[in-house]
Design an enzyme around this catalytic site. Structure first.
Site, PDB file in Angstrom:
ATOM      1  N   GLU A 348       0.858  -1.203   0.109  1.00  0.00           N
ATOM      2  CA  GLU A 348       0.158   0.000   0.048  1.00  0.00           C
ATOM      3  C   GLU A 348       0.921   1.134  -0.030  1.00  0.00           C
ATOM      4  O   GLU A 348       1.663   1.481   0.831  1.00  0.00           O
ATOM      5  CB  GLU A 348      -0.852   0.020   1.423  1.00  0.00           C
ATOM      6  CG  GLU A 348      -1.523   1.242   1.856  1.00  0.00           C
ATOM      7  CD  GLU A 348      -2.066   1.128   3.235  1.00  0.00           C
ATOM      8  OE1 GLU A 348      -2.391  -0.144   3.535  1.00  0.00           O
ATOM      9  OE2 GLU A 348      -2.224   1.996   3.842  1.00  0.00           O
ATOM     10  N   HIS A 433      -3.009  -6.021  10.426  1.00  0.00           N
ATOM     11  CA  HIS A 433      -4.001  -6.854   9.920  1.00  0.00           C
ATOM     12  C   HIS A 433      -3.897  -8.251  10.686  1.00  0.00           C
ATOM     13  O   HIS A 433      -3.382  -9.301  10.194  1.00  0.00           O
ATOM     14  CB  HIS A 433      -3.656  -7.267   8.435  1.00  0.00           C
ATOM     15  CG  HIS A 433      -3.772  -6.059   7.485  1.00  0.00           C
ATOM     16  ND1 HIS A 433      -3.066  -6.018   6.375  1.00  0.00           N
ATOM     17  CD2 HIS A 433      -4.446  -4.711   7.711  1.00  0.00           C
ATOM     18  CE1 HIS A 433      -3.404  -4.957   5.858  1.00  0.00           C
ATOM     19  NE2 HIS A 433      -3.991  -3.843   6.638  1.00  0.00           N
ATOM     20  N   ASN A 471      -5.228  -6.116   2.108  1.00  0.00           N
ATOM     21  CA  ASN A 471      -5.975  -5.596   3.205  1.00  0.00           C
ATOM     22  C   ASN A 471      -7.136  -6.419   3.358  1.00  0.00           C
ATOM     23  O   ASN A 471      -7.942  -6.842   2.484  1.00  0.00           O
ATOM     24  CB  ASN A 471      -6.255  -4.039   2.876  1.00  0.00           C
ATOM     25  CG  ASN A 471      -5.122  -3.243   2.296  1.00  0.00           C
ATOM     26  OD1 ASN A 471      -4.753  -3.671   1.277  1.00  0.00           O
ATOM     27  ND2 ASN A 471      -4.605  -2.420   3.083  1.00  0.00           N
TER      28      ASN A 471
END
Ligand code: FDA
Length: 493
Positions: A348, A433, A471
């Site tokens: 990301e 996460h 994600n």
């Protein structure tokens, strides 16, 4: 009561909507607060530049993921309050989680990524991927309000300068980049940029909550569930125990706290069905404790195992590229090197919304780290430990390093080593996460039912075995949609 849900993040919100739509009175118990009341500054959430008590969960000092600047600690004193972001410490990692009605949706970057199908099939082989990709992923994307950025606007707006320069450097080094959907309303963001509405993504609001623009779960799934008239939410209530009740169903004990974290009262209720939706860490901690304390002693040994950090590692580059004083807090692009069999990476391109030019290119890399850890109940402390070791993050660093070494080499840039500690390049001691701990088809059946306990279900990120390659919240939502459809059709009719 017919149905009690522990936690109001993605798994809990999907369960609440589908149960209430099926006509079942449903009660959510959520340890965080309901974020509906503005503070003295007129805002519900604080921003990242001036964090106050609203930022962190019951801490007297912030614990920012990027905790240093120019090698000096960047954290600030705050008042102890039931803030939106928790950094929960275990021996070798800190797990960031959202606290409040809406769970992680309140604090996350909104990146709404459907995983690559081949990897989904590798990670969750017992799940019919045709059904997932034709029915449940689309259903989740609709329910979450996922939207795509106007690519022409992206190319010209100041607030994505940081993403454009990172894209250029990645492409120059031979890496592909891709736009990423989001649950932040990009039309609203355009109006922010044009100074037509109050700013949120463009006002350094992300990890402590967004005051405008973001379709967090309280605005989507939970609002729809509440509209049925069948949903009750007890905020600032923490579930501490779940045990079989003598007359059938389950006895659920909880502690009500005030916004300073003091106990107000303790309560006990009985529920026919309990849905564990306290997140990978919260659900695993509860179930492992209940098994060890003999309250749910027949839970399988797989409960508490299979935990991973989705290969998370953070890193930053320093160069001479202007990244912009105005940065959208909502990421819109990723570097996609997942096809590289030597070490898949999906990175990301993250904002660094400092409100001033910093020349910092920040990334949250998601890697295919095979290492896993387990939760265990510590009878001495009465707490739950997580066995993750610092060395287990090394495969993530190795994979990310191959990508960013190549980018640095081509661009003539270097790593920043002043943001995660003193002379520390890798943000490798925290995770955004957390996944696993109660893995589908191992600790539960193929739909999240806990074996041996009719009416106990797991519906959150703990079902996903430690890694999903992107994600995770779209996958958590879609899997919850799939499992709830099955459970309502077969167990609740
Ligand atoms: P989730 O953590 O959302 O919800 C669990 C809820 O249970 C919480 O509200 C918690 O307070 C509550 N709870 C826990 N224990 C309890 C107890 N004992 N009693 C009562 N309540 C209890 N993902 C993504 O896809 N895109 C992104 O851009 C990002 N960005 C991101 C940024 C940051 C800063 C973080 C911290 C995380 C992300 N994520 C993300 C990750 C994403 O937010 C995360 O994967 C999901 O929120 C997990 O959903 P769950 O439903 O599993 O739990």
């Amino acid at each position: 009561m017919p149905a009690l849900i522990i936690g109001s993040g993605y798994g809990g919100a999907v369960a609440a909507l589908r149960l209430t739509q099926a006509g079942i009175d449903t009660h959510i118990v959520e340890m965080g607060q309901s974020w509906t009341t503005p503070g003295s500054d007129g805002k519900i959430f604080c921003n990242m530049l001036n964090p106050d008590g609203r930022s962190f969960w019951l801490r007297t000092q912030t614990d920012q993921p990027v905790g240093y600047f120019l090698g000096s600690p960047a954290n600030k004193s705050i008042s102890k309050y039931t803030g939106a972001l928790d950094s929960e410490s275990f021996a070798a990692t800190r797990v960031y989680q959202g606290r409040g009605v809406g769970g992680g949706s309140l604090v996350n970057g909104g990146m709404a990524v459907t995983p690559k199908r081949a990897y989904f099939e590798e990670v969750l082989p017992s799940v019919n991927s045709n059904e997932m990709y034709s029915t449940y992923f689309p259903r989740a994307n609709t329910g979450l309000g996922v939207n795509n950025i106007d690519q022409a606007w992206f190319e010209t707006t100041d607030c994505y300068q940081y993403a454009r320069v990172s894209r250029k450097r990645a492409n120059d080094a031979g890496f592909a980049t891709t736009f990423v959907p989001n649950v932040y309303d990009f039309d609203y963001m355009k109006q922010e940029a044009a100074n037509q509405v109050p700013r949120s993504a463009l006002a350094s609001e992300v990890i402590y909550g967004n005051n405008y623009g973001k379709k967090s779960l309280d605005k989507t799934y939970l609002a729809a569930a509440a509209a049925t008239g069948k949903l009750t939410i007890s905020a600032l209530h923490t579930v501490t125990s779940v045990a079989s009740a003598s007359g059938g169903g389950y006895t659920v004990e909880m502690v009500q706290i005030d916004t300073s974290g003091n106990t107000v009262t303790q309560k006990t209720v009985t529920a026919d069905r309990v849905f564990f939706a306290a997140g990978s860490v919260g659900t695993s901690k509860l179930l492992v404790s209940m098994r060890a304390q003999g309250k749910l002693s027949n839970l399988p040994s797989a409960v508490g195992t299979g935990w991973g950090n989705n290969g998370n590692v953070m890193v930053a580059r320093a160069g001479l590229d202007l990244t912009g004083a105005l940065q959208s807090g909502m990421p819109a692009m990723g570097i996609d090197n997942w096809a590289d069999t030597n070490g898949p990476v999906f990175a990301e391109i993250a904002p660094f919304p400092a409100g001033t030019e910093t020349w910092i290119n920040l990334y949250l890399a998601i890697t295919k780290n095979p290492n896993r850890a387990a939760f265990s109940f510590n009878s001495t402390t009465g707490k739950v430990d997580l066995s993750w070791k610092a060395s287990q993050t090394q495969p993530s660093i190795d994979a990310a390093k191959r990508v960013f070494d190549a980018i640095n080499s081509k661009a003539g840039t270097v790593y920043r080593s002043d943001l995660f500690g003193v002379n520390k390049t890798w943000g490798d001691d925290f995770v955004y996460h957390p996944l696993g701990g109660c893995v589908l088809n191992q600790a539960t059946d193929n739909y999240g039912r806990l074996p041996g306990y009719d009416g106990l279900y797991v519906v959150d990120g703990s079902l996903i075995p430690g890694s999903i390659g992107v994600n995770p919240f779209v996958t958590i939502t879609a899997l919850a949609e799939r499992n709830m459809e099955k459970i309502i059709a077969t167990d609740l009719q």
